[in-house]
Design a protein around this motif. Structure first.
Motif, short mmCIF file in Angstrom:
data_model
loop_
_atom_site.label_atom_id
_atom_site.label_comp_id
_atom_site.label_asym_id
_atom_site.label_seq_id
_atom_site.Cartn_x
_atom_site.Cartn_y
_atom_site.Cartn_z
N LYS A 247 2.28 6.76 -7.00
CA LYS A 247 1.27 7.69 -7.53
C LYS A 247 1.67 9.14 -7.28
CE LYS A 247 -2.56 4.41 -6.96
NZ LYS A 247 -3.78 4.09 -6.15
N ARG A 248 2.21 9.41 -6.09
CA ARG A 248 2.60 10.79 -5.77
C ARG A 248 3.73 11.26 -6.68
NH1 ARG A 248 1.80 9.04 -0.43
NH2 ARG A 248 4.02 8.52 -0.21
N ASN A 249 4.60 10.31 -7.08
CA ASN A 249 5.76 10.67 -7.92
C ASN A 249 5.53 10.34 -9.39
OD1 ASN A 249 8.03 11.54 -5.96
ND2 ASN A 249 7.16 9.71 -4.99
N ARG A 250 4.27 10.16 -9.76
CA ARG A 250 3.87 9.90 -11.15
C ARG A 250 4.69 8.74 -11.74
NH1 ARG A 250 3.94 15.14 -14.57
NH2 ARG A 250 2.71 13.82 -15.95
N TYR A 251 4.89 7.69 -10.91
CA TYR A 251 5.55 6.45 -11.30
C TYR A 251 7.00 6.66 -11.72
CZ TYR A 251 1.04 4.26 -10.91
OH TYR A 251 -0.15 3.79 -10.41
N HIS B 190 0.85 -1.20 0.00
CA HIS B 190 0.00 0.00 0.00
C HIS B 190 0.88 1.25 0.00
CE1 HIS B 190 -3.69 2.23 0.72
NE2 HIS B 190 -3.11 2.85 1.74
N THR B 191 1.95 1.25 0.80
CA THR B 191 2.84 2.41 0.89
C THR B 191 3.57 2.65 -0.43
OG1 THR B 191 3.18 2.00 3.24
CG2 THR B 191 4.81 3.38 2.15
N ILE B 192 4.05 1.59 -1.07
CA ILE B 192 4.77 1.72 -2.34
C ILE B 192 3.84 2.27 -3.43
CG2 ILE B 192 5.92 0.43 -4.18
CD1 ILE B 192 6.97 -1.47 -1.97
N LEU B 193 2.62 1.73 -3.50
CA LEU B 193 1.67 2.20 -4.51
C LEU B 193 1.39 3.69 -4.35
CD1 LEU B 193 -0.92 -0.71 -4.75
CD2 LEU B 193 0.38 0.26 -6.65
N ASN B 194 1.15 4.14 -3.12
CA ASN B 194 0.86 5.56 -2.88
C ASN B 194 2.05 6.43 -3.24
OD1 ASN B 194 -1.72 5.06 -2.01
ND2 ASN B 194 -1.21 5.05 0.16
N ALA B 195 3.27 5.96 -2.92
CA ALA B 195 4.47 6.75 -3.25
C ALA B 195 4.66 6.84 -4.76
CB ALA B 195 5.69 6.10 -2.60
#
Length: 452
Positions: A414-418, A407-412
């Protein structure tokens, strides 16, 4: 008005016991008669007593060990009615040491009643002050508000000072190892090692070398001498979890060690001595295993000198709420910002469940509910409990940690536009580590096809 003391009177002489009952009843005591140890145990299983009274005037010396076990298991203080000759008898002294007080038979009844009332009053004060039994053990907490768990905590305190083997029984997930650690930490051996061995997790062909150690050249891969778990625990406590899984042919060897405190390392002709206290636990019914000739009766007797039974969570549902509150605070890293706790309906759902996995299942369920819920409260529908009759395997803490990491990796991302470089810097890991985690959790690398 003061509540009259509820007394259990153990006396095998019926005429004498009835006279004592009548005399105590006249003085305002509530008395239950027991003609032998089994009757006393049956009475204690169905009633609550403030104090025990036992007549030792005609007590058979051979029954002293049974009486000592009864006193330890009762959870309340006892008074012995005896005479000066018995008080000096070395065979009687061990059980007298377990008594709150011993009274000579010629002393007056008024003094005895005052003593019983005093013990009853002190017990009421103690229980009122200790509504919640709490033990801090190895950075964990053994907690309970139910009478059964308060008895367990009191028994742990009592048995910790008796340097004898303890047999801990209870279903999987009830906290048997935590109880064993508590006994060790409260004992005089607390500064020595506590070594835990799960007998069910070691292959049968390796368990002898794990327990007793081995010499160089004892077998093909024995390139150097190795200390076993018994020797590593010397001076301290050896905890054998799932002792029922100990191979039958090894049980006789282990029984010899318990009796002599001496053993041979694998491949050695020299005896080694180790001073350890043995604690053993199992979730199996050992008497049944004995009948099936899968566990030695003599070994069971040596391990079962003192006994603690940890009740399952379904038998002490009043402990669920304080346990939930404890886990909610203890595992706050799983809580989203703003999550304040469980709603009344969620708590009711937790208390209605039977928890076949006991405290371990409850802990995992609370952690998962925190991870998957939205503030401000965890609702009943957020609690991952299977419908009645549906088999449900609760997630382990490792599975919950992996869910949180994914969950943490996915959110990070998304915040950094992959962008992998920026994401790895935010998470504080190398790009190689992040790539490995993306593969581990099967996270689609969107930027590969649609670069930002």
């Amino acid at each position: 008005m003061e509540t009259p003391p509820n007394v259990i009177l153990l006396d095998r002489v019926s005429v004498r016991s009835r006279k004592m009952l009548a005399a105590l009843d006249e003085k305002g005591c509530i008395v239950t008669l027991a003609g032998n140890h089994q009757q006393a145990r049956n009475a204690m299983a169905h009633d609550y007593f403030d104090v025990g009274l036992v007549q030792l005037l005609e007590e058979d010396v051979d029954d002293v060990s049974m009486l000592e076990s009864l006193v330890l298991d009762s959870g309340f203080d006892w008074v012995a009615l005896t005479n000066p000759r018995q008080a000096s008898d070395p065979r009687i002294r061990p059980v007298l040491a377990r008594m709150f007080h011993s009274v000579h038979f010629h002393e007056d009844l008024v003094g005895l009643v005052c003593l019983l009332r005093s013990i009853s009053r002190q017990r009421a004060i103690s229980l009122n002050a200790d509504r919640k039994a709490v033990l801090h053990v190895a950075k964990k907490i053994l907690i309970g508000t139910s009478p059964s768990m308060r008895r367990v905590v009191k028994k742990i305190h009592t048995l910790a000072d008796v340097d004898a083997p303890v047999f801990i029984s209870g279903e999987s997930g009830t906290g048997k190892e935590l109880a064993a650690r508590a006994i060790h930490e409260l004992s005089s051996r607390t500064h020595a090692p506590f070594v835990a061995v799960n007998c069910g997790a070691i292959p049968p062909n390796l368990i002898q070398s794990e327990l007793f150690g081995f010499e160089k050249g004892a077998f093909t891969d024995a390139h150097c001498r190795r200390m076993g778990k018994i020797e590593a625990a010397s001076g301290g406590t050896l905890f054998l979890d799932e002792i029922s899984e100990l191979p039958y042919d090894l049980q006789a060897t282990f029984l010899r060690f318990i009796e002599s405190r001496r053993f041979f390392r694998l491949g050695s002709r020299k005896e080694t001595q180790a001073d350890v206290r043995i604690l053993a636990a199992t979730n199996r019914d050992v008497p049944t295993l004995v009948e099936e000739e899968r566990f030695r009766l003599d070994l069971f007797y040596r391990l079962n000198v003192l006994e603690i039974r940890i009740p399952p969570l379904r038998e002490r549902k009043e402990d669920i709420k304080p346990l939930v509150e404890l886990f909610f605070e203890q595992y706050k890293q799983y809580r989203p910002s703003g999550l304040m706790g469980f709603s009344p309906s969620a708590m009711a759902r937790l208390q209605d469940h039977d928890w076949p996995g006991n405290v371990r299942e409850l802990m995992n369920t609370v952690c998962r509910a925190m991870l998957m819920s939205n503030p401000p409260h965890i609702e009943a529908e957020d609690i991952p409990i299977a419908n009645p009759g549906t088999p449900h395997q609760p997630p382990t803490l490792e599975e919950i940690r992996e869910q949180a990491e994914r969950h943490t990796i996915l959110n990070a991302l998304k915040r950094n536009r992959y962008n992998v470089a920026r994401t790895s810097r935010e998470l504080g890991v190398s790009r190689v580590t992040l790539y490995r985690l993306l593969d581990k959790y099967d996270i689609q690398r969107t930027y590969d096809r649609h670069p930002p």
